[in-house]
Design a protein around this motif. Structure first.
Motif, PDB file in Angstrom:
ATOM      1  N   GLY A 190      -5.213   2.325   1.499  1.00 55.18           N
ATOM      2  CA  GLY A 190      -4.342   3.464   1.271  1.00 55.18           C
ATOM      3  C   GLY A 190      -3.151   3.472   2.219  1.00 55.18           C
ATOM      4  N   GLU A 191      -3.192   2.602   3.227  1.00 59.35           N
ATOM      5  CA  GLU A 191      -2.106   2.512   4.210  1.00 59.35           C
ATOM      6  C   GLU A 191      -2.187   1.135   4.870  1.00 59.35           C
ATOM      7  OE1 GLU A 191      -2.971   5.588   7.062  1.00 59.35           O
ATOM      8  OE2 GLU A 191      -4.728   4.537   7.836  1.00 59.35           O
ATOM      9  N   PRO A 192      -1.072   0.676   5.437  1.00 57.84           N
ATOM     10  CA  PRO A 192      -1.104  -0.629   6.086  1.00 57.84           C
ATOM     11  C   PRO A 192      -1.950  -0.580   7.364  1.00 57.84           C
ATOM     12  CG  PRO A 192       1.167   0.146   5.761  1.00 57.84           C
ATOM     13  CD  PRO A 192       0.269   1.289   5.458  1.00 57.84           C
ATOM     14  N   ASN A 212     -10.649  -4.601   3.337  1.00 57.52           N
ATOM     15  CA  ASN A 212      -9.345  -4.031   2.967  1.00 57.52           C
ATOM     16  C   ASN A 212      -9.222  -3.817   1.452  1.00 57.52           C
ATOM     17  OD1 ASN A 212      -6.704  -3.183   3.086  1.00 57.52           O
ATOM     18  ND2 ASN A 212      -5.886  -5.062   4.000  1.00 57.52           N
ATOM     19  N   PHE A 213      -8.826  -2.640   1.067  1.00 58.11           N
ATOM     20  CA  PHE A 213      -8.566  -2.278  -0.339  1.00 58.11           C
ATOM     21  C   PHE A 213      -7.094  -1.927  -0.497  1.00 58.11           C
ATOM     22  CE2 PHE A 213     -12.514  -1.536  -2.859  1.00 58.11           C
ATOM     23  CZ  PHE A 213     -13.414  -2.013  -1.921  1.00 58.11           C
ATOM     24  N   GLY A 215      -4.015  -0.740  -3.365  1.00 57.88           N
ATOM     25  CA  GLY A 215      -3.710  -0.274  -4.711  1.00 57.88           C
ATOM     26  C   GLY A 215      -2.640   0.787  -4.647  1.00 57.88           C
ATOM     27  N   SER A 217      -1.113   4.336  -7.088  1.00 51.64           N
ATOM     28  CA  SER A 217      -1.366   5.219  -8.230  1.00 51.64           C
ATOM     29  C   SER A 217      -0.750   4.676  -9.512  1.00 51.64           C
ATOM     30  CB  SER A 217      -0.780   6.604  -7.980  1.00 51.64           C
ATOM     31  OG  SER A 217      -1.079   7.051  -6.702  1.00 51.64           O
ATOM     32  N   ASP A 282       6.277  -2.660  -1.544  1.00 54.60           N
ATOM     33  CA  ASP A 282       5.350  -3.192  -0.537  1.00 54.60           C
ATOM     34  C   ASP A 282       5.646  -4.667  -0.272  1.00 54.60           C
ATOM     35  OD1 ASP A 282       3.924  -0.795  -0.305  1.00 54.60           O
ATOM     36  OD2 ASP A 282       2.662  -1.299  -2.023  1.00 54.60           O
ATOM     37  N   ARG A 306       5.427  -0.850   3.547  1.00 48.06           N
ATOM     38  CA  ARG A 306       6.529  -0.606   2.621  1.00 48.06           C
ATOM     39  C   ARG A 306       7.856  -0.968   3.260  1.00 48.06           C
ATOM     40  NH1 ARG A 306       5.351   2.634  -1.176  1.00 48.06           N
ATOM     41  NH2 ARG A 306       7.524   3.144  -1.302  1.00 48.06           N
ATOM     42  N   LYS A 398      -3.721   9.438   5.026  1.00 46.69           N
ATOM     43  CA  LYS A 398      -2.798   8.401   5.454  1.00 46.69           C
ATOM     44  C   LYS A 398      -2.119   8.841   6.749  1.00 46.69           C
ATOM     45  CE  LYS A 398      -1.854   7.185   0.680  1.00 46.69           C
ATOM     46  NZ  LYS A 398      -1.303   6.026  -0.007  1.00 46.69           N
TER      47      LYS A 398
HETATM   48  O1  DLL Z   1      -3.113   4.747  -1.677  1.00 49.94           O
HETATM   49  C1  DLL Z   1      -4.418   3.964  -3.544  1.00 49.94           C
HETATM   50  C2  DLL Z   1      -5.495   3.546  -2.607  1.00 49.94           C
HETATM   51  C3  DLL Z   1      -6.393   4.486  -2.135  1.00 49.94           C
HETATM   52  C4  DLL Z   1      -5.640   2.224  -2.239  1.00 49.94           C
HETATM   53  C5  DLL Z   1      -7.398   4.109  -1.273  1.00 49.94           C
HETATM   54  C6  DLL Z   1      -6.666   1.837  -1.427  1.00 49.94           C
HETATM   55  C7  DLL Z   1      -7.558   2.771  -0.933  1.00 49.94           C
HETATM   56  P1  DLL Z   1      -0.932   5.772  -3.453  1.00 49.94           P
HETATM   57  O2  DLL Z   1      -1.263   7.056  -2.805  1.00 49.94           O
HETATM   58  O3  DLL Z   1      -0.167   5.773  -4.709  1.00 49.94           O
HETATM   59  O4  DLL Z   1      -2.258   4.996  -3.790  1.00 49.94           O
HETATM   60  O5  DLL Z   1      -0.208   4.881  -2.386  1.00 49.94           O
HETATM   61  C8  DLL Z   1       0.090   3.540  -2.654  1.00 49.94           C
HETATM   62  O6  DLL Z   1      -0.081   2.926  -0.311  1.00 49.94           O
HETATM   63  O7  DLL Z   1       2.177   1.215  -2.464  1.00 49.94           O
HETATM   64  C9  DLL Z   1       1.125   0.927  -0.277  1.00 49.94           C
HETATM   65  O8  DLL Z   1       2.400   1.234   0.255  1.00 49.94           O
HETATM   66  C10 DLL Z   1       0.081   1.734   0.448  1.00 49.94           C
HETATM   67  N1  DLL Z   1      -1.190   1.025   0.530  1.00 49.94           N
HETATM   68  C11 DLL Z   1      -2.315   1.275  -0.175  1.00 49.94           C
HETATM   69  N2  DLL Z   1      -3.310   0.449   0.233  1.00 49.94           N
HETATM   70  C12 DLL Z   1      -2.784  -0.355   1.184  1.00 49.94           C
HETATM   71  C13 DLL Z   1      -3.287  -1.430   1.993  1.00 49.94           C
HETATM   72  C14 DLL Z   1      -3.223   4.595  -2.871  1.00 49.94           C
HETATM   73  N3  DLL Z   1      -4.553  -1.835   1.937  1.00 49.94           N
HETATM   74  C15 DLL Z   1       0.758   2.889  -1.467  1.00 49.94           C
HETATM   75  N4  DLL Z   1      -2.435  -2.022   2.856  1.00 49.94           N
HETATM   76  C16 DLL Z   1       1.019   1.433  -1.705  1.00 49.94           C
HETATM   77  C17 DLL Z   1      -1.146  -1.632   2.946  1.00 49.94           C
HETATM   78  C18 DLL Z   1      -1.426  -0.004   1.371  1.00 49.94           C
HETATM   79  N5  DLL Z   1      -0.635  -0.627   2.238  1.00 49.94           N
END
Ligand code: DLL
Length: 409
Positions: A190-192, A212-213, A215, A217, A282, A306, A398
């Motif tokens: 959800g964050e770097p 690490n996950f 993704g 939205s 990203d 980002r 985040k």
């Molecule tokens: O953050 C989805 C998510 C939730 C992924 C939980 C993993 C775990 P959004 O809120 O739309 O969705 O934010 C997406 O978060 O474009 C990246 O900039 C950043 N991001 C998500 N995961 C990572 C990661 C979720 N593992 C935005 N590493 C993305 C770096 C990440 N950045």
């Protein structure tokens, strides 16, 4: 079948995978895979202009669910799912969580926020599909997180990496020995975050292995790309559902394997909101080498965060993750920090705020050590402020790494 070594589709030879992708791309967008590089991009701005539902290909009434991104840079990005979209997402989350080591019967403590954020529901659905037991704690009430981890015995912690550290602190504050917990796995994203932060989390929560996950939205939420537990070298992209490219952020031209650039995704199976060549903003790179785990899907490496979060300080490009990497190599620094940006004149200035690991640390000495390291690695002088322990704002989701005070200065 879903196994920890990957389902059949995860091990497809790349030629067969390309065929599957070609077929799906043709049926969703009427485009040949060979001609993809000439197809137009979809920008975040296009989504914003179409807010909230302008890019849907189905009537709003046929949506089964709506989620949205947190919208740190303006309005949230609203996304819709049909029933079929939810089914694919759930299956992908089950696949990713299996890849990360989750097994039927495991207790999953889900501390991602339930709500518009995709992190809560996404992991919930995946855990249920695997046959694991979900504890839908959601984010916040951190003292209660610690108590529940101890009392219910969660084996899998799901949260943002920064919040995992906040929970670890709450565990200690509650007088609980972290090694007495049942934690085995941490599913974080959800964050770097850097490998330094991973090491820090694994030290704070002994017994837990952090995976690490990645993704967003706009694709589905989590479930786009994940590390496999045995190798943890790059995040396997679910390429049967998402086409991935890396492009030059300036020119938009497709870059070669291994080059760093902007990640671009095309949905191959989305019904409600298919997106063609979506520019994520990203930064990362790709490898198409098969993984030691047996999977053949492309892997994302070097996810830095980002491009919007990149600061240009006296001509030097600085990502928060660069600062995190350097900071965490310094002894006596706590893994909490913020980058404060101001614009006193024509140029941006940066102040790095961090914390000592304990009250016993010589703050002045620490400040000098961090400033020297930053100067050695960036070539510019970046002032550092060492706050009291707990002085850097904590987040329940985040983390806010960049505090932008440019408008105020
Ligand atoms: O953050 C989805 C998510 C939730 C992924 C939980 C993993 C775990 P959004 O809120 O739309 O969705 O934010 C997406 O978060 O474009 C990246 O900039 C950043 N991001 C998500 N995961 C990572 C990661 C979720 N593992 C935005 N590493 C993305 C770096 C990440 N950045």
């Amino acid at each position: 079948m879903r196994t920890s070594a990957g389902s059949d589709v995860e091990q497809l030879p790349r030629s067969a995978l390309r065929e599957l992708q070609s077929e799906r791309l043709r049926s969703v967008f009427g485009i040949e895979l060979e001609a993809l590089a000439e197809a137009p991009f979809t920008s975040k701005a296009a989504l914003r202009e179409a807010y909230p539902f302008g890019l849907l290909r189905v009537p709003v009434s046929s949506l089964a669910r709506v989620h949205a991104s947190s919208g740190t840079h303006g309005k949230p990005t609203v996304v819709g799912y049909t029933r079929a979209d939810l089914e694919v997402w759930t299956e992908l989350m089950a696949r990713c969580m299996t890849m990360a080591g989750v097994q039927p019967g495991m207790l999953v403590h889900n501390a991602n926020t339930y709500g518009l954020f995709t992190g809560g529901h996404g992991f919930h659905q995946g855990a249920e599909r695997i046959g694991a037991t979900v504890i839908p704690v959601s984010g916040g009430f951190t003292a209660r997180q610690a108590m529940l981890l101890r009392d219910l015995g969660g084996q899998v912690l799901v949260s943002t990496p920064s919040y995992a550290l906040v929970i670890a602190q709450a565990v200690r504050d509650a007088g609980i020995d972290p090694s007495s917990l049942s934690l085995e796995l941490g599913l974080f994203g959800g964050e770097p975050w850097t490998d330094g932060l991973r090491a820090e989390i694994e030290r704070e929560l002994p017994g837990l292995r952090a995976v690490n996950f990645y993704g967003l939205s706009e694709m589905c939420g989590p479930g786009v790309a994940t590390e496999c537990l045995p190798v943890r070298d790059g995040l396997h992209v679910n390429e049967d559902h998402f086409l991935v490219e890396v492009v030059d952020p300036e020119t938009g031209s497709v870059l070669e394997e291994g080059s760093e650039g902007e990640l671009v995704f095309t949905t191959l199976t989305k019904e409600a909101m298919p997106l063609l060549r979506y520019r994520t903003g990203d930064i990362g790179s790709l490898t198409f080498e098969p993984c030691e785990c047996g999977r053949t899907f492309a892997r994302i490496r070097g996810l830095r965060g980002r491009r919007d979060d990149m600061l240009i300080i006296r001509g030097v490009n600085i990502y928060p993750s660069n600062v995190e990497y350097l900071l965490l190599s310094v002894e006596d620094v706590a893994p909490h920090y913020q980058l404060v940006v101001t614009r006193p004149g024509a140029m941006d200035e940066l102040l790095v705020q961090c914390e000592p690991a304990s009250v016993d640390v010589n703050v002045e000495g620490l400040r000098e050590r961090v400033e020297t390291l930053l100067r050695e690695h960036t070539g510019i002088r970046i002032p550092v402020e060492v706050l009291e322990p707990g002085g850097v704002q904590r987040s329940e989701g985040k983390a806010v790494r960049v505090v932008d005070r440019r408008a105020a200065s």
